[in-house]
Design a protein around this motif. Structure first.
Motif, PDB file in Angstrom:
ATOM      1  N   VAL A 172     -10.835   5.010   6.341  1.00 34.01           N
ATOM      2  CA  VAL A 172     -10.965   4.472   4.983  1.00 34.01           C
ATOM      3  C   VAL A 172     -12.336   3.827   4.864  1.00 34.01           C
ATOM      4  CG1 VAL A 172     -10.055   2.873   3.261  1.00 34.01           C
ATOM      5  CG2 VAL A 172      -8.495   3.978   4.874  1.00 34.01           C
ATOM      6  N   ALA A 173     -13.168   4.343   3.960  1.00 39.85           N
ATOM      7  CA  ALA A 173     -14.476   3.719   3.713  1.00 39.85           C
ATOM      8  C   ALA A 173     -14.378   2.896   2.437  1.00 39.85           C
ATOM      9  CB  ALA A 173     -15.549   4.789   3.569  1.00 39.85           C
ATOM     10  N   ARG A 196     -14.928  14.595   3.096  1.00 35.82           N
ATOM     11  CA  ARG A 196     -14.427  15.966   2.924  1.00 35.82           C
ATOM     12  C   ARG A 196     -13.435  16.333   4.027  1.00 35.82           C
ATOM     13  NH1 ARG A 196     -19.795  16.948   1.147  1.00 35.82           N
ATOM     14  NH2 ARG A 196     -20.414  17.617   3.222  1.00 35.82           N
ATOM     15  N   GLU A 197     -13.590  15.671   5.175  1.00 42.37           N
ATOM     16  CA  GLU A 197     -12.653  15.932   6.278  1.00 42.37           C
ATOM     17  C   GLU A 197     -11.320  15.215   6.078  1.00 42.37           C
ATOM     18  OE1 GLU A 197     -16.141  16.378   9.720  1.00 42.37           O
ATOM     19  OE2 GLU A 197     -14.952  14.548   9.571  1.00 42.37           O
ATOM     20  N   GLY A 198     -11.245  14.360   5.049  1.00 38.28           N
ATOM     21  CA  GLY A 198      -9.965  13.731   4.759  1.00 38.28           C
ATOM     22  C   GLY A 198      -9.953  12.217   4.746  1.00 38.28           C
ATOM     23  N   ALA A 199     -11.061  11.568   5.114  1.00 37.12           N
ATOM     24  CA  ALA A 199     -11.081  10.107   5.037  1.00 37.12           C
ATOM     25  C   ALA A 199     -10.960   9.681   3.577  1.00 37.12           C
ATOM     26  CB  ALA A 199     -12.377   9.566   5.638  1.00 37.12           C
ATOM     27  N   LYS A 200     -10.429   8.510   3.359  1.00 40.72           N
ATOM     28  CA  LYS A 200     -10.207   7.995   2.004  1.00 40.72           C
ATOM     29  C   LYS A 200     -11.370   7.075   1.609  1.00 40.72           C
ATOM     30  CE  LYS A 200      -5.884   9.577   1.516  1.00 40.72           C
ATOM     31  NZ  LYS A 200      -6.003  10.846   2.230  1.00 40.72           N
ATOM     32  N   LEU A 201     -11.572   6.964   0.306  1.00 42.41           N
ATOM     33  CA  LEU A 201     -12.698   6.168  -0.198  1.00 42.41           C
ATOM     34  C   LEU A 201     -12.244   5.196  -1.280  1.00 42.41           C
ATOM     35  CD1 LEU A 201     -15.807   5.651  -0.518  1.00 42.41           C
ATOM     36  CD2 LEU A 201     -15.811   7.510  -2.206  1.00 42.41           C
ATOM     37  N   ILE A 202     -12.690   3.952  -1.124  1.00 46.52           N
ATOM     38  CA  ILE A 202     -12.521   2.932  -2.172  1.00 46.52           C
ATOM     39  C   ILE A 202     -13.923   2.532  -2.611  1.00 46.52           C
ATOM     40  CG2 ILE A 202     -11.668   0.610  -2.702  1.00 46.52           C
ATOM     41  CD1 ILE A 202      -9.804   0.984  -0.164  1.00 46.52           C
ATOM     42  N   VAL A 203     -14.191   2.590  -3.901  1.00 50.35           N
ATOM     43  CA  VAL A 203     -15.491   2.153  -4.420  1.00 50.35           C
ATOM     44  C   VAL A 203     -15.265   0.922  -5.293  1.00 50.35           C
ATOM     45  CG1 VAL A 203     -17.421   2.725  -5.952  1.00 50.35           C
ATOM     46  CG2 VAL A 203     -16.542   4.451  -4.358  1.00 50.35           C
ATOM     47  N   ARG A 294      -3.863  -2.260   0.091  1.00 49.92           N
ATOM     48  CA  ARG A 294      -2.907  -1.670   1.049  1.00 49.92           C
ATOM     49  C   ARG A 294      -3.568  -0.521   1.807  1.00 49.92           C
ATOM     50  NH1 ARG A 294       1.174  -1.481  -3.872  1.00 49.92           N
ATOM     51  NH2 ARG A 294       1.831  -3.671  -3.874  1.00 49.92           N
ATOM     52  N   LEU A 295      -4.339   0.268   1.095  1.00 53.63           N
ATOM     53  CA  LEU A 295      -5.000   1.402   1.745  1.00 53.63           C
ATOM     54  C   LEU A 295      -5.983   0.914   2.810  1.00 53.63           C
ATOM     55  CD1 LEU A 295      -5.703   4.405   2.012  1.00 53.63           C
ATOM     56  CD2 LEU A 295      -7.313   4.127   0.113  1.00 53.63           C
ATOM     57  N   TYR A 296      -6.807  -0.078   2.464  1.00 52.15           N
ATOM     58  CA  TYR A 296      -7.791  -0.577   3.433  1.00 52.15           C
ATOM     59  C   TYR A 296      -7.091  -1.175   4.658  1.00 52.15           C
ATOM     60  CZ  TYR A 296     -11.316  -3.494   5.627  1.00 52.15           C
ATOM     61  OH  TYR A 296     -12.136  -4.077   6.560  1.00 52.15           O
TER      62      TYR A 296
END
Ligand code: SF4
Length: 694
Positions: A172-173, A196-203, A294-296
């Motif tokens: 998770v970035a 692109r490999e599947g990691a999640k992103l929060i901006v 929750r994601l982070y």
């Protein structure tokens, strides 16, 4: 058959634009630079580059370069070309005269985050040993000084915790207040690959930056908060983690100060910090904040990347500490794939801070008041070092206006364009008796100078830059200094003219002194850099070949420190006269105030700054695409062309600051970070109206 333009030799060196620190092969034919080829063995870029490093080097040989020293008695007079000897003698005599009449503390210097570690080290040495005070500050004051304060307080040292490779193990970035696609493009490519490999992103950003949605990448959550509400937002994330039982208790118990944690946890658990309570402050729906938290906390390896959208606020240092709290409470620190990573804007922001160019710190972030540290340098330099911190950059301008600060040496920075509250800066510069500008070009600051010392470009230097991952990269001389002297020699000659015993023969000797006096650099030598390619500090007895990841077994300060981060709204408020909030940023092809990139072909990609306006705000004011718009704030006004876009929310406008005509800092306020005086560039209350042009 040799074709015209075919290179006949190459030199491996480091890009002098952003804090990614890409390595390049500078391919030469004779004395001419033919092209810059991304270096495949460069550890920060692995053969990749962006349009700045690849193409924007023409400024080094641009006709605007000033190659001869110049002096004048007053800035109202014409310049007179002189020899180096005369320029140094003139400067040294003026400094001594000013100090005789106004005291030791009446002069100072500003070092450049564009220059090498060795050059910055010499400027702080000149000030401490030659001027006899601590009036040395760095242009990092106006960008990442809150990182210095915040990460030192919480973790024990002021630096990104990871290497760039670490992103390959991130699940998770969380990108907050940074726009890597434009500001740190090569790192952005690596991040996007991982996404692109599947990691999640929060901006977390007021503006819909490219990362939020680009081909094959879509952020899980974009928390488009109101500018100036970072602390409320990050504390709300912490509230969810603490109140929903997502704390990594074993990490916190083992690695952090437990009493501090308990106090902090009770603070963030208060209902007033819940996403629902702060929704009206941040403007972000509470449920989105809860999901992001929750994601982070539970999504695996969580890595935070942040930029000037975090630091350039009245609560910049508080936000850095809030981010550090978030990493500690989830255990996302001290191993591969996680961490807290400030994305440094300029090529050597990290290094200029490391090298002791703050008024309160000697190299290695050691406080000036510490007797044992001062004595190391006193013994070596044969001087007594003042134990009182010196003036920060904004204090220098204040003192100049008040008449107590009279002489300033500025290395490689156009402070009149890049510092906030232009009117105040120009009043300060105009009040000086001596302003020495050491630069490539006659910049805006030089309008008030009476000494101009020609600088050299990165292609003409030997030395080192330290990038955002603490990587010390070699900068190698590609061509001889066009002005005859490298920048370190200019500072050395000025020091000698002042009577200082400074006789380095090569930058490697300066690095040897840095290593001998700075524990985190103890093992750094040019030989090691040749052998390893680059090393990441700390590089010493404990980490003989450097440390890609910090705080692995314990924090640099011992136990990690949780800090209470109370949200305090900025004093810059919207109202009937100024109902919109202006925030600023960068664009890929250009760099800062554009002194270099505007003198290259990159200007073809971006020849003016524009003002992004939400369609609703534009329609209300009768503004159409590409119309000229007048932008007014409490500080001043300017004009830009309109770009109507939903990238910004209603009530927010946005511009870049690469062209002098924009005069962005005529608009910005003089509010600054409470701990470090880093200017609040990112929040200005404004009004916009149709205009006929500049
Ligand atoms: Fe230079 Fe940064 Fe671009 Fe790399 S990403 S080439 S360091 S500007």
């Amino acid at each position: 058959v040799v074709q015209i333009g075919t290179p006949d030799r190459s030199v491996v060196t480091t890009c002098a634009y952003c804090g990614v620190g890409c390595s390049f092969k500078a391919e030469m034919r004779g004395d001419e630079l033919v092209r810059m080829v991304p270096y495949k063995d460069g550890k920060a870029n692995r053969g990749h580059s962006c349009v700045k490093g690849r193409f924007a080097f023409g400024y080094a040989t641009h006709k605007d370069r000033i190659l001869n020293p110049m002096i004048r008695d007053h800035y109202s007079q014409p310049w007179r070309e002189v020899s180096w000897e005369e320029a140094f003698a003139f400067s040294a005599a003026k400094i001594k005269d000013i100090q005789d009449r106004h005291g030791r503390g009446s002069v100072g210097a500003i070092s450049s985050s564009r220059c090498t570690n060795e050059e910055v080290y010499l400027v702080q040495k000149l000030v401490r040993a030659g001027f006899g005070n601590n009036n040395i500050d760095t242009c990092a004051r106006v960008c990442h000084s809150p990182t210095g304060y915040g990460l030192k307080t919480t973790f024990g040292t002021s630096a990104g915790t990871q290497d760039f490779d670490s992103v390959e193990y991130t699940d998770v970035a969380l990108v907050i207040g940074a726009n890597p696609t434009d500001g740190h493009p090569v790192f952005a490519s690596r991040l996007k690959k991982r996404l692109r490999e599947g990691a999640k992103l929060i901006v977390i950003d007021p503006r819909r930056i490219d990362l939020v949605r680009t081909p094959h990448v879509e952020a899980e959550h974009h928390l488009a908060l109101k500018p100036g509400t970072n602390v409320a937002m990050v504390t709300a994330l912490a509230h969810v983690i603490v109140t929903e039982g997502l704390v990594n208790e074993s990490f916190v118990r083992e690695r952090c100060d437990w009493d501090d944690f308990q106090e902090w946890a009770a603070f963030v658990a208060e209902e007033r910090h819940s996403p629902e309570a702060v929704e009206r402050v941040t403007g972000v729906p509470a449920e989105e904040v809860r999901k992001a938290a929750r994601l982070y906390a539970t999504g695996g390896n969580g890595a935070i990347y942040y930029g000037l959208g975090v630091t350039e606020h009245s609560q910049g240092s508080t936000t850095v500490m809030a981010i550090a709290n978030l990493a500690m409470v989830t255990g996302n620190i001290g191993r591969v794939g996680v961490g807290v990573n400030p994305l440094r804007g300029q090529n050597n922001v990290q290094g200029s801070c490391d090298m002791g160019s703050f008024p309160h710190e000697l190299p290695g972030y050691r406080h000036i008041s510490t007797d044992e540290v001062r004595s190391i340098y006193e013994d070596l330099w044969g001087v007594v070092i003042d134990k009182e911190p010196g003036l920060r950059i904004p204090n220098m301008f204040d003192a100049a206006v008040e008449g107590t600060f009279k002489g300033l040496y500025v290395q490689g920075e156009d402070i009149l364009q890049s510092d906030p509250d232009t009117k105040h800066v120009s009043a300060g510069l105009a009040a000086l008796e001596l302003l020495i500008v050491h630069d490539l070009f006659l910049n805006e600051t030089a309008n008030y100078a009476n000494v101009f010392l020609p600088g050299s470009s990165f292609l003409e230097k030997d030395g080192t830059f330290t990038n955002a991952e603490r990587r010390i990269n070699r900068v190698r001389k590609v061509m001889a200094p066009r002005n005859g002297l490298a920048d370190w020699e200019v500072t050395q000659r000025l020091a000698q003219a002042m009577g200082l015993d400074m006789n380095y023969g090569h930058p490697s000797e300066i690095m040897a002194e840095i290593a001998a006096t700075t524990p985190s650099f103890a093992n750094v030598t040019y030989d090691l850099l040749e052998r390893m390619g680059s090393v990441q500090w700390p590089c010493n007895e404990t980490f003989p070949e450097g440390a890609p990841i910090m705080h692995v077994d314990e924090f640099m300060r011992g136990k990690g420190k949780f800090v209470i981060t109370e949200y305090v709204p900025t004093d810059e408020r919207t109202g009937p006269r100024f109902p919109l909030l202006l925030t600023t940023g960068r664009i890929l092809s250009q760099y800062n105030v554009g002194a270099q990139t505007r003198r290259t072909q990159n200007v073809l990609w971006h020849d003016e700054d524009v003002l992004e306006i939400h369609p609703h705000d534009a329609e209300q004011r009768g503004i159409r695409e590409s119309d000229w718009v007048r932008l007014d704030s409490r500080s001043g006004s300017t004009s830009l062309r309109a770009r109507i876009t939903t990238r910004v929310a209603p009530g927010v406008v946005y511009t870049t600051f690469h062209h002098p005509a924009t005069q962005a800092n005529v608009i910005t306020t003089d509010f600054s970070d409470w701990a470090t005086n880093c200017p609040e560039y990112k929040v200005t209350a404004v009004q916009i109206s149709p205009s006929n042009g500049p």
